[in-house]
Design an enzyme around this catalytic site. Structure first.
Site, PDB file in Angstrom:
ATOM      1  N   HIS A   1       0.877  -1.184   0.000  1.00 30.06           N
ATOM      2  CA  HIS A   1       0.000   0.000   0.000  1.00 30.06           C
ATOM      3  C   HIS A   1       0.912   1.232   0.000  1.00 30.06           C
ATOM      4  O   HIS A   1       1.688   1.420  -0.919  1.00 30.06           O
ATOM      5  CB  HIS A   1      -0.913  -0.105   1.235  1.00 30.06           C
ATOM      6  CG  HIS A   1      -2.055   0.860   1.285  1.00 30.06           C
ATOM      7  ND1 HIS A   1      -2.392   1.700   0.270  1.00 30.06           N
ATOM      8  CD2 HIS A   1      -2.953   1.107   2.279  1.00 30.06           C
ATOM      9  CE1 HIS A   1      -3.446   2.420   0.616  1.00 30.06           C
ATOM     10  NE2 HIS A   1      -3.806   2.082   1.846  1.00 30.06           N
TER      11      HIS A   1
ATOM     12  N   ASP B   1       2.765   5.542  -6.832  1.00 24.73           N
ATOM     13  CA  ASP B   1       4.031   5.442  -6.107  1.00 24.73           C
ATOM     14  C   ASP B   1       5.252   5.361  -7.010  1.00 24.73           C
ATOM     15  O   ASP B   1       6.379   5.427  -6.538  1.00 24.73           O
ATOM     16  CB  ASP B   1       4.003   4.198  -5.199  1.00 24.73           C
ATOM     17  CG  ASP B   1       3.002   4.366  -4.074  1.00 24.73           C
ATOM     18  OD1 ASP B   1       3.016   5.432  -3.449  1.00 24.73           O
ATOM     19  OD2 ASP B   1       2.200   3.452  -3.846  1.00 24.73           O
TER      20      ASP B   1
ATOM     21  N   HIS C   1      -2.279  -2.281  -9.847  1.00 26.90           N
ATOM     22  CA  HIS C   1      -3.253  -1.714  -8.906  1.00 26.90           C
ATOM     23  C   HIS C   1      -4.485  -2.595  -8.887  1.00 26.90           C
ATOM     24  O   HIS C   1      -4.855  -3.156  -9.927  1.00 26.90           O
ATOM     25  CB  HIS C   1      -3.629  -0.294  -9.336  1.00 26.90           C
ATOM     26  CG  HIS C   1      -4.213   0.510  -8.234  1.00 26.90           C
ATOM     27  ND1 HIS C   1      -5.546   0.458  -7.907  1.00 26.90           N
ATOM     28  CD2 HIS C   1      -3.633   1.360  -7.348  1.00 26.90           C
ATOM     29  CE1 HIS C   1      -5.758   1.253  -6.887  1.00 26.90           C
ATOM     30  NE2 HIS C   1      -4.624   1.808  -6.517  1.00 26.90           N
TER      31      HIS C   1
HETATM   32  N1  CMC Z   1       4.972  -6.752 -10.602  1.00 25.72           N
HETATM   33  C1  CMC Z   1       4.885  -7.968 -11.213  1.00 25.72           C
HETATM   34  N2  CMC Z   1       3.748  -8.668 -11.304  1.00 25.72           N
HETATM   35  C2  CMC Z   1       2.656  -8.124 -10.749  1.00 25.72           C
HETATM   36  C3  CMC Z   1       2.671  -6.876 -10.109  1.00 25.72           C
HETATM   37  C4  CMC Z   1       3.899  -6.181 -10.044  1.00 25.72           C
HETATM   38  N3  CMC Z   1       3.982  -4.984  -9.454  1.00 25.72           N
HETATM   39  N4  CMC Z   1       1.439  -6.585  -9.638  1.00 25.72           N
HETATM   40  C5  CMC Z   1       0.668  -7.631  -9.989  1.00 25.72           C
HETATM   41  N5  CMC Z   1       1.398  -8.547 -10.665  1.00 25.72           N
HETATM   42  C6  CMC Z   1       0.898  -9.787 -11.264  1.00 25.72           C
HETATM   43  C7  CMC Z   1       0.638 -10.853 -10.209  1.00 25.72           C
HETATM   44  O1  CMC Z   1       1.778 -11.652  -9.998  1.00 25.72           O
HETATM   45  C8  CMC Z   1      -0.519 -11.604 -10.806  1.00 25.72           C
HETATM   46  O2  CMC Z   1      -0.004 -12.419 -11.828  1.00 25.72           O
HETATM   47  P1  CMC Z   1      -0.621 -13.907 -12.042  1.00 25.72           P
HETATM   48  O3  CMC Z   1      -2.036 -13.666 -12.498  1.00 25.72           O
HETATM   49  O4  CMC Z   1       0.253 -14.518 -13.070  1.00 25.72           O
HETATM   50  O5  CMC Z   1      -0.538 -14.587 -10.709  1.00 25.72           O
HETATM   51  C9  CMC Z   1      -1.330 -10.522 -11.505  1.00 25.72           C
HETATM   52  O6  CMC Z   1      -0.377  -9.485 -11.829  1.00 25.72           O
HETATM   53  C10 CMC Z   1      -2.444  -9.939 -10.634  1.00 25.72           C
HETATM   54  O7  CMC Z   1      -1.859  -9.470  -9.419  1.00 25.72           O
HETATM   55  P2  CMC Z   1      -2.557  -9.510  -8.000  1.00 25.72           P
HETATM   56  O8  CMC Z   1      -1.508  -9.585  -6.956  1.00 25.72           O
HETATM   57  O9  CMC Z   1      -3.613 -10.586  -8.015  1.00 25.72           O
HETATM   58  O10 CMC Z   1      -3.288  -8.124  -7.994  1.00 25.72           O
HETATM   59  P3  CMC Z   1      -3.862  -7.377  -6.718  1.00 25.72           P
HETATM   60  O11 CMC Z   1      -4.982  -6.542  -7.204  1.00 25.72           O
HETATM   61  O12 CMC Z   1      -4.114  -8.315  -5.609  1.00 25.72           O
HETATM   62  O13 CMC Z   1      -2.615  -6.474  -6.281  1.00 25.72           O
HETATM   63  C11 CMC Z   1      -1.158  -4.678  -5.938  1.00 25.72           C
HETATM   64  C12 CMC Z   1      -2.531  -5.113  -6.474  1.00 25.72           C
HETATM   65  C13 CMC Z   1      -1.072  -3.146  -6.008  1.00 25.72           C
HETATM   66  C14 CMC Z   1      -0.981  -5.112  -4.484  1.00 25.72           C
HETATM   67  C15 CMC Z   1      -0.050  -5.311  -6.838  1.00 25.72           C
HETATM   68  O14 CMC Z   1      -0.203  -4.869  -8.166  1.00 25.72           O
HETATM   69  C16 CMC Z   1       1.349  -5.039  -6.329  1.00 25.72           C
HETATM   70  O15 CMC Z   1       1.853  -5.754  -5.456  1.00 25.72           O
HETATM   71  N6  CMC Z   1       2.028  -3.949  -6.851  1.00 25.72           N
HETATM   72  C17 CMC Z   1       3.326  -3.579  -6.352  1.00 25.72           C
HETATM   73  C18 CMC Z   1       3.165  -2.788  -5.078  1.00 25.72           C
HETATM   74  C19 CMC Z   1       2.653  -1.398  -5.325  1.00 25.72           C
HETATM   75  O16 CMC Z   1       3.125  -0.694  -6.206  1.00 25.72           O
HETATM   76  N7  CMC Z   1       1.683  -0.965  -4.500  1.00 25.72           N
HETATM   77  C20 CMC Z   1       1.116   0.371  -4.566  1.00 25.72           C
HETATM   78  C21 CMC Z   1      -0.316   0.362  -4.978  1.00 25.72           C
HETATM   79  S1  CMC Z   1      -0.933   1.976  -5.414  1.00 25.72           S
HETATM   80  C22 CMC Z   1      -0.921   2.931  -4.000  1.00 25.72           C
HETATM   81  C23 CMC Z   1      -1.519   2.330  -2.787  1.00 25.72           C
HETATM   82  O17 CMC Z   1      -2.513   1.601  -2.837  1.00 25.72           O
HETATM   83  O18 CMC Z   1      -1.019   2.641  -1.717  1.00 25.72           O
END
Ligand code: CMC
Length: 429
Positions: free
Chosen positions: A268, A363, A307
């Site tokens: 987050h 971010d 996201h």
């Molecule tokens: N790098 C590589 N792969 C990713 C990433 C990433 N940053 N984000 C998602 N994926 C992949 C993930 O591995 C999954 O692949 P598969 O379907 O093959 O298993 C697919 O994309 C869907 O990901 P998810 O984890 O199911 O998606 P989510 O909605 O649960 O997660 C998230 C959203 C923001 C936690 C995630 O994208 C992430 O960890 N991003 C990096 C951390 C980040 O930048 N966070 C800030 C978010 S914006 C500001 C805030 O909210 O504070």
């Protein structure tokens, strides 16, 4: 939308149900009438991580994740970033309308005159280790404020709520700046009421021996825009924590401590810190392809990408990327920018990221600006928490005034052991 219904046939019983659809949603409680017998609990919806569950009706923030749209109270984020300022946006989030001139002046006066913190909070700060993370200090000290303002427990009293809202928006920058000065071993700098909200924050952070501190106008403006962009983001993890803690009728300082703790995590608000560490670790543009290869192989994530809601370019990231160029004209170019731009270029044409609709989020570029402004990486999430306070408070007040809301209490599917008898220790295998 009335007249729209969903017909459900329970194949266990052959019974048919008509569930009303309102705003494209069925009520989860309507599922409970679907039973196999009189003593059956009724059907539930299973939704870990709230992937498809609306927990409230809200009028604060609108996001269309597919189109990359973000609006506060109906106003596009691009217009607010261009033409408004953070305190006006905070008023908008909390009151639902932009303030008239007199309302704005009173609001700014009220926030400005609540920036001081009790001297005992300073003593509390002194107790932290010299290398304490400022987010840990912020979580603790904002929670501690509840002991200084016990009347904050009167959450049903509109005037008391308003007072705590002023205090929280006013004091978060002071707590944040004091945490920062503590980590440097520097004396705390008191608020200066003659400065703007971001200007005063810069004063409390960076004032040295000069009698009065004059903020750099470019950095003051940039910080204000960053505050606007971070002010609210509907039902994200920390807003949900704010509503959840607040739903037990805890005071708002305790609820903000809970929300701040939720923001701290690297998935987050902690992501901006993680982005900087990632860019530093990559080290140079030519090492970007290798890094992307490792991400695709499952060795870590590309921080600042992806996201839960945006499946398109995060509109805040677009504004921040432009802002970065303006700030760098004053501060000098952050060399990590070239790595970030290359990372974005490669990721946006890579099948892995395209297929999963992973775009830069808020971010990805914000940390580069913060670093150029002179902030250490462990202050980045603190810089997110300060403006998000107004959004948390808007979500909290909306929840309290919503007659449909109750204490938050999800259900579970129990898959543990069935009932069994206690076994004395000497007879345990
Ligand atoms: N790098 C590589 N792969 C990713 C990433 C990433 N940053 N984000 C998602 N994926 C992949 C993930 O591995 C999954 O692949 P598969 O379907 O093959 O298993 C697919 O994309 C869907 O990901 P998810 O984890 O199911 O998606 P989510 O909605 O649960 O997660 C998230 C959203 C923001 C936690 C995630 O994208 C992430 O960890 N991003 C990096 C951390 C980040 O930048 N966070 C800030 C978010 S914006 C500001 C805030 O909210 O504070």
């Amino acid at each position: 939308m009335s007249g729209e219904t969903l017909t459900v046939i329970d194949n266990r019983t052959g019974k048919r149900y008509e569930l009303p659809i309102t705003h494209g949603t069925i009520r989860a409680m309507d599922l409970r009438q679907i039973k196999v017998s009189e003593d059956d609990f009724g059907l539930m919806a299973y939704d870990p991580a709230f992937m498809n569950t609306a927990s409230c009706q809200s009028r604060v923030t609108f996001i269309d994740g597919d189109k990359g749209i973000l609006r506060y109270r109906g106003y596009p984020i691009e217009q607010l970033a261009e033409r408004s300022n953070y305190l006006e946006v905070a008023y908008l989030l909390l009151h639902g309308e932009l303030p008239r001139k007199a309302e704005y002046e009173t609001w700014v006066y009220d926030i400005t005159h609540h920036t001081m913190i009790h001297e005992n909070v300073k003593k509390l700060m002194d107790g932290f280790h010299y290398d304490a993370h400022p987010m840990g200090m912020l979580v603790s000290t904002v929670g501690a404020l509840s002991t200084f303002y016990p009347e904050a427990k009167k959450i049903q009293d509109a005037a008391s709520r308003q007072k705590q809202i002023h205090r929280l928006i006013a004091k978060m920058p002071t707590l944040a700046a004091f945490a920062y000065r503590h980590s440097l071993g520097q004396p705390y700098a008191y608020p200066d009421n003659d400065l703007s909200y971001p200007g005063n924050f810069l004063n409390m952070l960076f004032k040295a021996t000069e009698l009065t501190y004059t903020p750099n106008p470019v950095l003051e403006k940039a910080l204000d825009v960053l505050f606007i962009l971070h002010a609210d983001h509907e039902q994200n993890c920390s807003a949900n924590a704010m509503r959840s803690v607040g739903s037990s009728h805890a005071d708002p300082y305790s609820a903000i401590a809970g929300a701040t703790a939720a923001l701290y995590g690297p998935l987050h608000g902690g992501a901006n810190e993680a982005v900087l560490r990632m860019l530093t670790q990559i080290g140079s543009k030519d090492r970007v392809p290798d890094f992307v290869k490792r991400v695709k192989a499952g060795e870590g994530r590309l921080m600042g990408f992806g996201h839960r809601v945006y499946k398109n370019y995060d509109p805040r990231a677009k504004i921040i990327k432009r802002l970065a160029e303006q700030v760098f004209e004053t501060t000098g170019r952050n060399p990590l920018l070239d790595i970030a731009v290359e990372l974005e270029r490669i990721a946006l044409q890579d099948d892995y990221f395209v297929k999963r609709k992973l775009y830069p989020n808020v971010d990805f570029y914000s940390g580069l600006i913060y670093q150029a402004m002179g902030f250490s990486t462990d202050m980045f999430t603190v810089l997110f928490a300060i403006p998000r306070t107004s959004g948390w408070l808007a979500q909290w007040e909306e929840m309290l005034l919503d007659s449909e809301q109750k204490i938050v209490r999800p259900r579970q599917i129990y898959l543990g052991s069935p009932s069994r008898d206690y076994v004395p220790v000497e007879r345990r295998g």
